[in-house]
Design a protein around this motif. Structure first.
Motif, PDB file in Angstrom:
ATOM      1  N   GLU A   1      16.334  -2.902   5.959  1.00  0.00           N
ATOM      2  CA  GLU A   1      15.027  -2.418   6.375  1.00  0.00           C
ATOM      3  C   GLU A   1      14.055  -2.500   5.205  1.00  0.00           C
ATOM      4  N   ALA A   2      12.830  -2.879   5.494  1.00  0.00           N
ATOM      5  CA  ALA A   2      11.773  -2.888   4.487  1.00  0.00           C
ATOM      6  C   ALA A   2      10.611  -2.073   5.040  1.00  0.00           C
ATOM      7  N   HIS A   3      10.137  -1.132   4.266  1.00  0.00           N
ATOM      8  CA  HIS A   3       9.080  -0.232   4.735  1.00  0.00           C
ATOM      9  C   HIS A   3       7.747  -0.485   4.041  1.00  0.00           C
ATOM     10  N   ALA A   4       7.638  -1.567   3.280  1.00  0.00           N
ATOM     11  CA  ALA A   4       6.419  -1.821   2.502  1.00  0.00           C
ATOM     12  C   ALA A   4       5.184  -1.931   3.393  1.00  0.00           C
ATOM     13  N   ALA A   5       5.288  -2.642   4.501  1.00  0.00           N
ATOM     14  CA  ALA A   5       4.130  -2.810   5.389  1.00  0.00           C
ATOM     15  C   ALA A   5       3.724  -1.481   6.007  1.00  0.00           C
ATOM     16  N   GLU A   6       4.708  -0.719   6.467  1.00  0.00           N
ATOM     17  CA  GLU A   6       4.381   0.587   7.065  1.00  0.00           C
ATOM     18  C   GLU A   6       3.822   1.531   6.010  1.00  0.00           C
ATOM     19  N   LEU A   7       4.373   1.492   4.802  1.00  0.00           N
ATOM     20  CA  LEU A   7       3.870   2.345   3.728  1.00  0.00           C
ATOM     21  C   LEU A   7       2.405   2.014   3.424  1.00  0.00           C
ATOM     22  N   LYS A   8       2.085   0.743   3.377  1.00  0.00           N
ATOM     23  CA  LYS A   8       0.699   0.330   3.131  1.00  0.00           C
ATOM     24  C   LYS A   8      -0.212   0.888   4.220  1.00  0.00           C
ATOM     25  N   THR A   9       0.255   0.845   5.471  1.00  0.00           N
ATOM     26  CA  THR A   9      -0.517   1.391   6.590  1.00  0.00           C
ATOM     27  C   THR A   9      -0.712   2.895   6.440  1.00  0.00           C
ATOM     28  N   VAL A  10       0.351   3.609   6.076  1.00  0.00           N
ATOM     29  CA  VAL A  10       0.270   5.064   5.885  1.00  0.00           C
ATOM     30  C   VAL A  10      -0.760   5.391   4.807  1.00  0.00           C
ATOM     31  N   ILE A  11      -0.711   4.688   3.697  1.00  0.00           N
ATOM     32  CA  ILE A  11      -1.632   4.934   2.586  1.00  0.00           C
ATOM     33  C   ILE A  11      -3.070   4.668   3.027  1.00  0.00           C
ATOM     34  N   THR A  12      -3.283   3.569   3.759  1.00  0.00           N
ATOM     35  CA  THR A  12      -4.627   3.231   4.251  1.00  0.00           C
ATOM     36  C   THR A  12      -5.125   4.282   5.229  1.00  0.00           C
ATOM     37  N   GLU A  13      -4.264   4.680   6.175  1.00  0.00           N
ATOM     38  CA  GLU A  13      -4.652   5.688   7.174  1.00  0.00           C
ATOM     39  C   GLU A  13      -5.015   7.016   6.522  1.00  0.00           C
ATOM     40  N   ALA A  14      -4.306   7.357   5.452  1.00  0.00           N
ATOM     41  CA  ALA A  14      -4.550   8.627   4.763  1.00  0.00           C
ATOM     42  C   ALA A  14      -5.742   8.544   3.818  1.00  0.00           C
ATOM     43  N   GLY A  15      -6.204   7.331   3.538  1.00  0.00           N
ATOM     44  CA  GLY A  15      -7.296   7.166   2.582  1.00  0.00           C
ATOM     45  C   GLY A  15      -6.875   7.558   1.177  1.00  0.00           C
ATOM     46  N   ALA A  16      -5.592   7.369   0.899  1.00  0.00           N
ATOM     47  CA  ALA A  16      -5.029   7.784  -0.387  1.00  0.00           C
ATOM     48  C   ALA A  16      -5.115   6.658  -1.403  1.00  0.00           C
ATOM     49  N   SER A  17      -5.095   7.055  -2.651  1.00  0.00           N
ATOM     50  CA  SER A  17      -5.028   6.098  -3.753  1.00  0.00           C
ATOM     51  C   SER A  17      -3.704   6.338  -4.462  1.00  0.00           C
ATOM     52  N   ILE A  18      -2.804   5.383  -4.356  1.00  0.00           N
ATOM     53  CA  ILE A  18      -1.451   5.553  -4.874  1.00  0.00           C
ATOM     54  C   ILE A  18      -1.169   4.488  -5.931  1.00  0.00           C
ATOM     55  N   SER A  19      -0.719   4.912  -7.091  1.00  0.00           N
ATOM     56  CA  SER A  19      -0.341   3.992  -8.157  1.00  0.00           C
ATOM     57  C   SER A  19       0.916   3.226  -7.760  1.00  0.00           C
ATOM     58  N   SER A  20       1.072   2.026  -8.280  1.00  0.00           N
ATOM     59  CA  SER A  20       2.253   1.215  -7.953  1.00  0.00           C
ATOM     60  C   SER A  20       3.538   1.841  -8.464  1.00  0.00           C
ATOM     61  N   SER A  21       3.447   2.778  -9.410  1.00  0.00           N
ATOM     62  CA  SER A  21       4.647   3.424  -9.937  1.00  0.00           C
ATOM     63  C   SER A  21       5.173   4.521  -9.004  1.00  0.00           C
ATOM     64  N   VAL A  22       4.352   5.001  -8.086  1.00  0.00           N
ATOM     65  CA  VAL A  22       4.780   6.090  -7.200  1.00  0.00           C
ATOM     66  C   VAL A  22       5.924   5.660  -6.282  1.00  0.00           C
ATOM     67  N   PRO A  23       5.833   4.524  -5.575  1.00  0.00           N
ATOM     68  CA  PRO A  23       6.974   4.120  -4.744  1.00  0.00           C
ATOM     69  C   PRO A  23       8.239   3.855  -5.562  1.00  0.00           C
ATOM     70  N   LYS A  24       8.085   3.372  -6.788  1.00  0.00           N
ATOM     71  CA  LYS A  24       9.261   3.150  -7.637  1.00  0.00           C
ATOM     72  C   LYS A  24       9.913   4.475  -8.014  1.00  0.00           C
ATOM     73  N   THR A  25       9.109   5.506  -8.160  1.00  0.00           N
ATOM     74  CA  THR A  25       9.609   6.812  -8.576  1.00  0.00           C
ATOM     75  C   THR A  25      10.102   7.639  -7.400  1.00  0.00           C
ATOM     76  N   LEU A  26       9.311   7.690  -6.326  1.00  0.00           N
ATOM     77  CA  LEU A  26       9.627   8.560  -5.191  1.00  0.00           C
ATOM     78  C   LEU A  26      10.278   7.844  -4.021  1.00  0.00           C
ATOM     79  N   GLY A  27      10.239   6.523  -4.015  1.00  0.00           N
ATOM     80  CA  GLY A  27      10.720   5.781  -2.857  1.00  0.00           C
ATOM     81  C   GLY A  27       9.656   5.770  -1.779  1.00  0.00           C
ATOM     82  N   ASP A  28       9.902   5.012  -0.713  1.00  0.00           N
ATOM     83  CA  ASP A  28       8.912   4.871   0.350  1.00  0.00           C
ATOM     84  C   ASP A  28       8.669   6.170   1.105  1.00  0.00           C
TER      85      ASP A  28
END
Length: 140
Positions: A92-119
């Protein structure tokens, strides 16, 4: 400059992926299965935990929705989401859904956050979920 290196995993092959998936499934069954015997202290702790297995095509949206529906009856008893950073070589790959979640939330997320916290952790942070996070990583 002092930096922390990325986690180094074993060789990426079918054996490694199956071993990782098997270890995850055995650990889940060890604690989530009601038929597994436990000592008194562990059994008491597990009686206060709800384990859920949910099949969905949008797992990140599903966990976010779940956190909004859990009633908060006692402020001293927060919802705690326990998640791993990722599964080695997951199908399973959640990158596309994660991008959608971030966009929907209007959040600004550093690229290190998914590496640290996971999807899952990143999706919950981006959506400002009402939950505490406990992110796990297995050690050899």
């Amino acid at each position: 400059t002092l930096t922390v290196g990325d986690t180094v995993y074993a060789q990426h092959d079918t054996h490694t992926r199956l071993a990782s998936e098997t270890a995850d499934n055995l650990t889940w069954d060890r604690y989530a299965a009601a038929s597994t015997p436990h000592d008194t202290e562990t059994a008491a702790a597990l009686s206060r935990i709800s384990f859920r297995t949910v099949e969905t095509t949008t797992p990140l949206h599903t966990i976010i929705e779940y956190t909004t529906k859990v009633p908060q009856t006692d402020p001293a008893r927060d919802l705690i989401v326990v998640s791993g950073r990722s599964r080695r070589m997951a199908v399973e790959a959640h990158a596309a859904e994660l991008k959608t979640v971030i966009t929907e939330a209007g959040a600004s997320i550093s690229s290190s956050v998914p590496k640290t916290l996971g999807d899952v952790g990143t999706a919950l942070v981006a959506s400002n979920a009402r939950a505490s996070l406990l992110i796990l990583q297995a050690a050899a």
